[in-house]
Design a protein around this motif. Structure first.
Motif, mmCIF file in Angstrom:
data_model
loop_
_atom_site.group_PDB
_atom_site.id
_atom_site.type_symbol
_atom_site.label_atom_id
_atom_site.label_comp_id
_atom_site.label_asym_id
_atom_site.label_seq_id
_atom_site.Cartn_x
_atom_site.Cartn_y
_atom_site.Cartn_z
ATOM 1 N N LYS A 161 52.711 -7.073 32.228
ATOM 2 C CA LYS A 161 52.797 -8.516 32.090
ATOM 3 C C LYS A 161 54.198 -9.013 32.420
ATOM 4 C CE LYS A 161 49.453 -8.694 28.284
ATOM 5 N NZ LYS A 161 49.284 -9.025 26.857
ATOM 6 N N VAL A 162 54.250 -10.139 33.088
ATOM 7 C CA VAL A 162 55.523 -10.821 33.306
ATOM 8 C C VAL A 162 55.827 -11.690 32.091
ATOM 9 C CG1 VAL A 162 56.747 -12.500 34.744
ATOM 10 C CG2 VAL A 162 55.251 -10.795 35.815
ATOM 11 N N TYR A 163 54.783 -12.350 31.594
ATOM 12 C CA TYR A 163 54.921 -13.176 30.385
ATOM 13 C C TYR A 163 54.036 -12.570 29.294
ATOM 14 C CZ TYR A 163 56.754 -16.502 33.787
ATOM 15 O OH TYR A 163 57.485 -17.098 34.778
ATOM 16 N N PRO A 164 54.616 -12.080 28.193
ATOM 17 C CA PRO A 164 53.822 -11.439 27.145
ATOM 18 C C PRO A 164 52.937 -12.398 26.367
ATOM 19 C CG PRO A 164 56.121 -11.597 26.479
ATOM 20 C CD PRO A 164 56.064 -12.007 27.914
ATOM 21 N N GLY A 261 57.040 -20.349 42.771
ATOM 22 C CA GLY A 261 58.387 -20.079 42.288
ATOM 23 C C GLY A 261 58.465 -19.272 41.012
ATOM 24 N N LEU A 262 57.331 -18.958 40.385
ATOM 25 C CA LEU A 262 57.351 -18.198 39.134
ATOM 26 C C LEU A 262 57.269 -16.697 39.409
ATOM 27 C CD1 LEU A 262 55.047 -20.431 36.921
ATOM 28 C CD2 LEU A 262 57.534 -20.343 36.937
ATOM 29 N N LYS A 263 57.626 -15.916 38.398
ATOM 30 C CA LYS A 263 57.655 -14.465 38.540
ATOM 31 C C LYS A 263 56.243 -13.920 38.781
ATOM 32 C CE LYS A 263 61.440 -14.327 35.195
ATOM 33 N NZ LYS A 263 61.811 -13.942 33.807
ATOM 34 N N ARG A 264 56.202 -12.843 39.570
ATOM 35 C CA ARG A 264 54.909 -12.207 39.861
ATOM 36 C C ARG A 264 55.169 -10.739 40.170
ATOM 37 N NH1 ARG A 264 49.717 -13.394 41.286
ATOM 38 N NH2 ARG A 264 48.734 -12.262 42.997
ATOM 39 N N ALA A 270 52.166 -10.813 47.474
ATOM 40 C CA ALA A 270 53.338 -11.628 47.779
ATOM 41 C C ALA A 270 53.503 -12.769 46.773
ATOM 42 C CB ALA A 270 53.216 -12.191 49.190
ATOM 43 N N ARG A 271 54.754 -13.022 46.439
ATOM 44 C CA ARG A 271 55.062 -14.120 45.520
ATOM 45 C C ARG A 271 55.135 -15.424 46.306
ATOM 46 N NH1 ARG A 271 61.035 -15.173 43.082
ATOM 47 N NH2 ARG A 271 60.529 -16.811 41.590
ATOM 48 N N ILE A 272 54.668 -16.489 45.702
ATOM 49 C CA ILE A 272 54.777 -17.807 46.325
ATOM 50 C C ILE A 272 56.134 -18.383 45.929
ATOM 51 C CG2 ILE A 272 53.779 -20.115 46.517
ATOM 52 C CD1 ILE A 272 51.095 -18.914 45.747
ATOM 53 N N GLU A 273 57.046 -18.448 46.881
ATOM 54 C CA GLU A 273 58.407 -18.881 46.596
ATOM 55 C C GLU A 273 58.474 -20.384 46.343
ATOM 56 O OE1 GLU A 273 60.712 -16.758 46.158
ATOM 57 O OE2 GLU A 273 59.720 -14.973 46.960
#
Length: 330
Positions: A161-164, A261-264, A270-273
């Motif tokens: 998880k990026v966000y717990p 723009g969020l963490k992934r 691929a992350r969406i910048e």
């Protein structure tokens, strides 16, 4: 006369609010697994089906390529709880959303028909049913949107998880985007919800009227025209399928804005910048150019599979819960 009607109006508003909240909570929890899979597809820049293999020169290998494959991967990597990831903020969203939606809808129909009786609302023209549904959807969306954003972010992440939890996601959004970040993607959401809610409620009323006409024809009596629970389920199923299929591309755009723009974690593609999309129309164009027209329909199958029973469960639960609440509050 006005003083006598006021308690009735307040009671009706309470019934609509409670029935809407409960039916929304039931529907959301039952269909959460399909919602998680839909979101994973929608936020994945890589192809989500074998026909998109030719576009792998644009992005890397795909994490999810089909409904069954995604189901097996999530179950293997995250266990059963993975299918209910983001369900808490989703409940915080769906319960007030459906509560506001049904309450505003009943008020609008009461105003349009001049009667607060639900049976009288079926005599409204299809046009007024569509407009009432669209306005109710807009009011509900604005009132519950931050929880929709948090739901998308938590459901889109896997393991690790990026966000717990919901709080950590909320804090990071405010720190990186500011309070306005809680409403990222609101514009395409409102553009989507107007036709979506209008079609959903308008078509539901249309299907329900047709079902009642069929019952009158079938039984040859005006008194036997009420729709059964199965018929209500079919009406809700058809309304959910029709409205979701028509508005899916805007839902994809909304999800992209919500996680921009969020963490992934790299495992999930691929992350969406930040500032990838400069607006709703730019996002639509970019998705078509880089992912093909099919990119606008990523997650359509699980979305329709989820939305059809979700709409059916919501409408049936609402009808029965509101009738039950009316009987105990009278």
């Amino acid at each position: 006369m006005g003083a006598a009607e006021e308690p009735s109006q307040m009671r009706r508003a309470m019934v609509d609010t409670l029935a809407g909240a409960i039916s929304g909570g039931i529907s959301r929890t039952v269909t959460s697994p399909l919602d998680v899979i839909k979101i994973r597809f929608q936020v994945q820049l890589e192809p989500t089906a074998s026909w998109g293999a030719l576009r792998r020169d644009v992005y890397g290998p795909s994490k999810y390529t089909g409904l069954m494959q995604a189901t097996k991967d999530i179950l293997r990597e995250e266990g059963l709880p993975g299918f209910w990831r983001g369900n808490v903020p989703a409940l915080f969203m769906y319960m007030p959303y459906t509560a506001i939606q049904f309450t505003v809808l009943h008020k609008l129909k009461t105003f349009a028909s001049g009667s607060s009786r639900t049976e009288d609302h079926l005599h409204l023209s299809p046009y007024l049913s569509y407009v009432s549904g669209a306005l109710a959807g807009c009011a509900a969306t604005v009132g519950s949107y931050p929880f929709d954003l948090l739901r998308t972010i938590l459901a889109s992440q896997g393991e690790p998880k990026v966000y717990p939890n919901m709080r950590s996601a909320l804090v990071d959004i405010i720190q990186t985007r500011g309070v306005r970040g809680l409403y990222a993607g609101l514009t395409p959401t409102l553009v989507e919800i107007i036709p979506y809610a209008g079609l959903q409620f308008g078509s539901y009323d249309t299907f329900k009227r047709s079902m009642m006409s069929w019952n009158r024809y079938r039984y040859g009596s005006e008194e036997d025209d009420s729709a059964s629970s199965f018929q209500l389920f079919l009406c809700g199923f058809a309304a959910g399928t029709f409205s979701k299929a028509a508005c899916h591309p805007l839902d994809v755009v909304k999800k992209r804005f919500q996680i921009e723009g969020l963490k992934r974690h790299p495992r999930y593609g691929a992350r969406i910048e930040s500032s990838t999309y400069q607006g709703m129309y730019h996002a639509l164009k970019e998705i078509v150019v880089k992912e093909g027209v099919g990119g606008l329909y990523k997650g359509l199958f699980p979305s329709v599979v989820k939305s059809a029973p979700a709409g059916a469960v919501t409408f049936v639960a609402y009808e029965y819960i509101s009738d039950w609440l009316e009987s105990i509050l009278t």
